[in-house]
Design an enzyme around this catalytic site. Sequence first.
Site, PDB file in Angstrom:
ATOM      1  N   SER A  25       1.063  -1.362  -0.069  1.00 41.86           N
ATOM      2  CA  SER A  25      -0.394  -0.004   0.018  1.00 41.86           C
ATOM      3  C   SER A  25       0.893   1.455  -0.213  1.00 41.86           C
ATOM      4  CB  SER A  25      -0.970   0.201   0.554  1.00 41.86           C
ATOM      5  OG  SER A  25      -0.118   0.404   2.700  1.00 41.86           O
ATOM      6  N   TYR A  58      -2.813   0.500  -3.986  1.00 43.33           N
ATOM      7  CA  TYR A  58      -3.768   1.046  -2.313  1.00 43.33           C
ATOM      8  C   TYR A  58      -3.648   2.289  -1.583  1.00 43.33           C
ATOM      9  CZ  TYR A  58      -3.159  -2.451   0.531  1.00 43.33           C
ATOM     10  OH  TYR A  58      -2.444  -3.187   1.215  1.00 43.33           O
TER      11      TYR A  58
END
Length: 131
Positions: A25, A58
Site C-alpha cells: 500500500s 491502494y
Amino acid sequence: MERIMLKSKIHRATITGADLEYEGSITIDRDLMDAADIVSYEKVAVWDVTNGSRLETYAIEGERGSGVICLNGAAARLVAPKDVVIIASFVNMSNQAAIKHEPKLVFVDGKNRMLPTRAEEAGQARVRCVH
C-alpha cells in the site's frame, strides 16, 4: 460508452518513507486523502517524478496533519525518501458526465502541506516551444 477519468490527484508530494517489510500500500496523510477524495483501500497510481517509476497500489490512512507519504511492501523498492511523486485516482463515468467532469487537484509544498487550489497548467503553457 464509459470513460476512465482522472478523479483526483495529489501533485508533487514528497516521499517521507519506504517500508519494505510492511504488507503493501501507500500511507497518505488523512488530510490529503480527504482533500483528494481518496478513501482507504482505494486503488491509486503513483508516478515518481524523480526516477520515472510508475506503480499501482491502494491507499491507507496516515496520521492527519503529519504529511506522511510512505510506500509500503514491494513498492518500497521503486521509490526513495525525498522522491517527488504524483498520486492519482480514477473513476469510470458516462461520456456525458465526462464532458462536464472536473477532477480534484491537490497541490502540496515540499513538506506535503496543502497549497491553494488552482487550475492545472498544460505543459506547453509553461515552456515556449521554438520550431
